[in-house]
Structures are given as C-alpha cells and as structure tokens.
Design an enzyme around this catalytic site. Sequence first.
Site, PDB file in Angstrom:
ATOM      1  N   LYS A   1       0.854  -1.184   0.000  1.00  4.72           N
ATOM      2  CA  LYS A   1       0.000   0.000   0.000  1.00  4.72           C
ATOM      3  C   LYS A   1       0.889   1.232   0.000  1.00  4.72           C
ATOM      4  CE  LYS A   1      -4.066  -1.858   2.196  1.00  4.72           C
ATOM      5  NZ  LYS A   1      -4.849  -1.777   3.421  1.00  4.72           N
TER       6      LYS A   1
ATOM      7  N   HIS B   1       2.120   6.786   2.953  1.00  7.43           N
ATOM      8  CA  HIS B   1       1.506   8.112   2.889  1.00  7.43           C
ATOM      9  C   HIS B   1       2.155   9.094   3.856  1.00  7.43           C
ATOM     10  CE1 HIS B   1      -0.639   7.027   6.484  1.00  7.43           C
ATOM     11  NE2 HIS B   1      -1.167   5.972   5.890  1.00  7.43           N
TER      12      HIS B   1
ATOM     13  N   HIS C   1       2.957   8.147   7.367  1.00  6.99           N
ATOM     14  CA  HIS C   1       4.156   7.324   7.555  1.00  6.99           C
ATOM     15  C   HIS C   1       5.412   8.184   7.466  1.00  6.99           C
ATOM     16  CE1 HIS C   1       1.270   4.178   5.864  1.00  6.99           C
ATOM     17  NE2 HIS C   1       1.438   3.882   7.131  1.00  6.99           N
TER      18      HIS C   1
HETATM   19  N1  ARG Z   1       0.439   0.304   9.894  1.00  3.62           N
HETATM   20  C1  ARG Z   1      -0.406   1.240  10.583  1.00  3.62           C
HETATM   21  C2  ARG Z   1      -0.979   2.247   9.580  1.00  3.62           C
HETATM   22  O1  ARG Z   1      -0.419   2.461   8.546  1.00  3.62           O
HETATM   23  C3  ARG Z   1       0.332   2.011  11.650  1.00  3.62           C
HETATM   24  C4  ARG Z   1       0.779   1.167  12.803  1.00  3.62           C
HETATM   25  C5  ARG Z   1       0.868   1.931  14.076  1.00  3.62           C
HETATM   26  N2  ARG Z   1       1.330   1.161  15.175  1.00  3.62           N
HETATM   27  C6  ARG Z   1       0.589   0.347  15.900  1.00  3.62           C
HETATM   28  N3  ARG Z   1       1.175  -0.327  16.873  1.00  3.62           N
HETATM   29  N4  ARG Z   1      -0.685   0.220  15.703  1.00  3.62           N
HETATM   30  O2  ARG Z   1      -2.000   2.859   9.846  1.00  3.62           O
END
Ligand code: ARG
Length: 644
Positions: A166, A169, A172
């Site tokens: 994905k 964005h 991130h």
């Molecule tokens: N992968 C998730 C996203 O892109 C963020 C993860 C954040 N960390 C967690 N422990 N939930 O939205």
Amino acid sequence: QDQSVPSIEGLTLHSTDVQSKFPACYPSLNPVDIYREHIAETIGKISDIDPKLVYTKLAWTNSLDKGDLTLPVPALQVKGRKPNELAAELVEKFPASDLIEKPAAHGVHIQFFFKPEPLLKTIINRILENKATYGTNGNLGLHDPSDASKGKKKVIIEFSSPNIAKPFHAGHLRSTIIGGFLANLFTITGWEVIKMNYLGDWGKQYGLLATGFKRYGSEEALLKDPINHLFDVYVKVNQDMSAQDVPIKELRETIKAKKEKNEDVSADEAQLKKLVDESDDEKARRYFKSMEDGDADALALWRRFRDLSIQKYKQTYARLNIDFDVYSGESQVLPESLKHAYESMEKTGTSENSEGAVIVDFTKHGAKKLGKAIVIRKDGTPLYLTRDIGAIVERHNKYHFDKMIYVVASQQDLHLAQLFKVTELTGHKDIASKCQHINFGMVRGMSTRKGTVKFLDDILRDVGDKMHEVMKKNEAKYEQVEDPHATADTLGITAVMVQDMSGKRVNGYDFNLETMTSFEGDTGPYLQYAHARLSSIIRKAEINPEDLPNADLSPLTESHAIDLARYLAQWPDVVLNTYKTLEPTTVLTYLFRMTHMLSSSYDILRIVGREEKTAKARMALYAAARQVLHNGMKLLGLNPVERM
Ligand code: ARG
C-alpha cells in the site's frame, strides 16, 4: 559524509558532578550548571533561602537581552516578603563575582548575565574538546545516575510502520521523521534505544495480493522494484475485484425482486454462489485463511513479498539515516499472545459477547469517550486493535522496556487510547503506564509534480529534482559543487525533514515544494548553507584545527562574538528542554536563532586579512559554532554538508 548517529561513547560522569549538592547538576556536561551552582550558592549565603530551591527555579530566557539566566522570585515562595522587594534586596546584596555581571532586578525577576571573558573561554574550549558529545547528557537514561553500573533504561520507539503493498503516505513520512529524531534524542540522553518498525503485513489483503500476483506478477519486476510492483499488482487485482462485484450486486438485486414476486430463484442462487465462489474476494479470503492455518506454500509467497519489501525499505530509510533494530509487524504477533489477550480480557470482565462477536464496551469501564470496539469478529478472527493488545504484553515480556513510544498520526488517537485502556483493564497497569502515544497532525497536499505520491522514494526524488533546479540558478556556485546530484539529494531530504519538524507536532502543515526548497526563510537549505559556509571558512583559513582549543580568545570583544558564545552555551539546556517537550521544533527554533546570529556576524568577525591572533580567536568561535550546528542537525537526523 558522516553517517553516524550521535553517540555518547566515552562520556563519563566526573566525580565532582556526582558530589554536586544540586539535583541533576552536571557541570562537566553542561557549563551553564557552573553558573547555576554559583548563583544558587551565592543567594544561599546572602539570604536564608535554600540554595537547592534557587537552583531548581533558575530559568533560561527567551532572548539574550533578558539575560542568560533568570530567577522568578515569586517561585521561591518566601513567606511574608513581597517578591519585588525581595528581588531588589537580593540584587543589592549580591557580591561582585568572577563569573557574572552585577545582577539586575526587573519587577519580580532577577536577570543574570554571564561575564564575557570566562564564558568565551569555558564554552569554546568545552565545545572544541567534547565535539559531538557537547550537549549530550548520558545520565538521563541511567537507572541510577550516581552508579552507571546499574545500567541504562530501555525505550522501544515504534515508528514509520507502513503497510506492505500500500502507499507510504504522509502519516508514515511524519512518523518516520519524528521517530528517527526521538531515537536520536533518547540515544544521546543515555537510553538504550530499540527502533521498531511495526509493519502492516497481515490480513486478507495479502490473500488478495497473492491472488493478483498469480495473474499479473512478474518475477523480474518483483526483484527489481518490489514495492512499486506489488503496489501495481494490488491496484490491478483490486480493480478486478470491484469489476466482479458489479454482476454479483446485480444478481442479488434480481433475486430480491424475484423473491418479492414469489418467482423461482434457484437458478439465480446457484449462479450467485458460483460468482461469489470464483471471485477474487473469496479467493483472497481462502488464501488468507490458509496463511492463518500455516500453509507452507501460501506463507512462502507472502514471506517473499515481505522480505523483498523490507530490503527495499531499508535502502530508503538509509537515505534518512535511519536503521531499524526490529522489523516486527502485525504478522509477527504470536498466537499465544493473542490467546493471552483473549483470556485476560474475558477473565477480567473487560470484554463481552455481542451478537456472535466479542467486544469491549469502554463506556462500562469509566471511559465513555472510547466508545465500543470489536476485538474478535464473528468468524473468530482478531482485528488490528486485537493484535496491538497482544503485542504490547508480548513486547514487555521480551524486552522488559522501561518506556515504549508509539509514533502514530493523530487519526489513531482513539485506537491508541483504546489499546492503553484495555492494557490497563486486563491487569497490566504497569505496562500501560510505561507507554506513550506521540501523535502528530496531517500533512496537506503531499503530491509530486507527476501526480499523487505513492512512496517515500517518489517524494525524495521529486524534492531532490526541485533542489537541483534551485541550485542551478546560482551558476557560479553550482560549478564548484563536486557531485551536484548527491548534494541536491541531501538538500532535498533536509528540506522535507525541516519543513516537517518546523511546527509543533500536533499541527498539520501544507506540503509546499517551493517554500521548503528555498534558501530564504527558516528552511532546511538555509541550515545546510549555514553549515557549509562555516565549513568553508574553516577550510580556507589554513589554521590547524588542533591549535584552536588553546587559542587566546581575548580578541573576541565584539558583541556579536559574545552573543554567539552565549547562544552556544545554551545548547545543552536546549537538549534538556527537548527531552521534556519531545518536540523537534525545540531544536530547530534554537538552531535558526543561532544561525541568524551567525549570518549577521560574518561581516563583523572577518578572518581573511586579520592578524593571526584575531583570526585564530574568531576561527575558534566559528569552529565551535559549526560543531553545535552539526550536533543539532545530527540530532534531527540531518546530514550536514561540507560544501554546496
Ligand atoms: N500500519 C499502521 C498504519 O499504517 C500504523 C501502525 C501503528 N502502530 C501500531 N502499533 N498500531 O496505519
């Protein structure tokens, strides 16, 4: 270029520091502590106010014209004395000092100015001696600052955490920048830091990706550019899935209509079943089910996607000076951790059954705002939140952290609040209290000139290209840059990062290619320019840097020189303050103030053509300024350039 992360190797406590009667007083690390000690002790002698109290209330100032340290007298809470009268009395009685000027009272505040001569000597020599460690304070992260053998405290910083296949964005990007900064900050304050990337690498979408790969995948493209290729495949198979959805929906409508008219639908239902069965959505579900069940082939393909993506991520992160210690992810949460989560939620009455699913109703646990959350779906599968609930305890068991920071966008405020609350409710209050969500606002309008951004590499390439254009505008200078592409690349990365770190984290900002790449204003290129200019002065002066630490500094009498040194003296306090705010802007604001001071000093503090003694003294000052700028930039995760 120096790729190293700030390090505190070799920094040890001086025995005098440990014996200081003041709390967290480390004169060997922070020269301003010498002044704090001195002022506190002096006030202790001329009044019956406890010097320790004075020590802790001495504050830094917002601008140099307000002094180097200030004492807000009301904070001393001396009974029966009017603060302004007490301030006047203390100032009156304050004896002549080698270190500071006669203090002045301004209403209820006492302003202290450091005497230039001893300040210049202490600060410049200290910086030239301590180099990269100037400003660091390795005691903050120790379990016991008076006994280093008791070891460092451990912090897990979880950041970046993109989702495989994905787009990467803006959320991130910010998480990566802020997380990298926090990792540096905790490192230079003596913590043991574990940098963790919690990948979105599990779920039905990987079943869909595998289905798509069988149709559109190419081994060659996968090896060449896994991130883009997997994304392309994912987009295509998603389109297929949506296209398949159209006849399915139509057929459902038809069946409904026919049923109302009591018509026979058996043929349509058979057809519907066939369509659904053959749909990519269903294939994805089955594929993911086989992954969950541990099917070796299904897992092997998924693992390749994951491994190749990580390989590629690593290269991109390296451009930002970031390397993770752990690539964890949703897929890595152990089955037994999920089991423990289910059991402890049930046992403690945190969760309840609701229409075949399991939910947590936070409103029943004194947390109205957190609403309700599903933790186990009707089909028995866990959710994003559930994996986090399992992971938090698993990480604590594995790493025994003293602190854990989640660097995640504000959009997930609710998610993290729910996570911490469940952790607390299930008997892990101790763990919950060690965790912190560092959130941040949204970036608006992040798009490349070729369209919307998909990946970090695209952003960095685009900003690098733009920077290259900006550099070309100054032809004479451009000619002198050895590797303009590499320099543009570094400047571009700096531009993006500085723009991101300029405001407070909670505030969002507009992604603006023009502003961030400009050399004017408080931008990344401006900071880099300041560093390159200092480096060039030092290169050209033909003075052996080894000679500088003992240079005679008496020629530094200009107010510009003195004020610059006063700024340089603040750096260790700025780091301390940053440790409290956890805001990169605390560092940036300081660096911009300091570099503005520098810019206005060059004309006055020239080196070329000056007699040796003056030239050497000024060189020492510039070398110290370069070192502090360097240390600040490294803390932010930037790569200071020598030339540009
Ligand atoms: N992968 C998730 C996203 O892109 C963020 C993860 C954040 N960390 C967690 N422990 N939930 O939205």
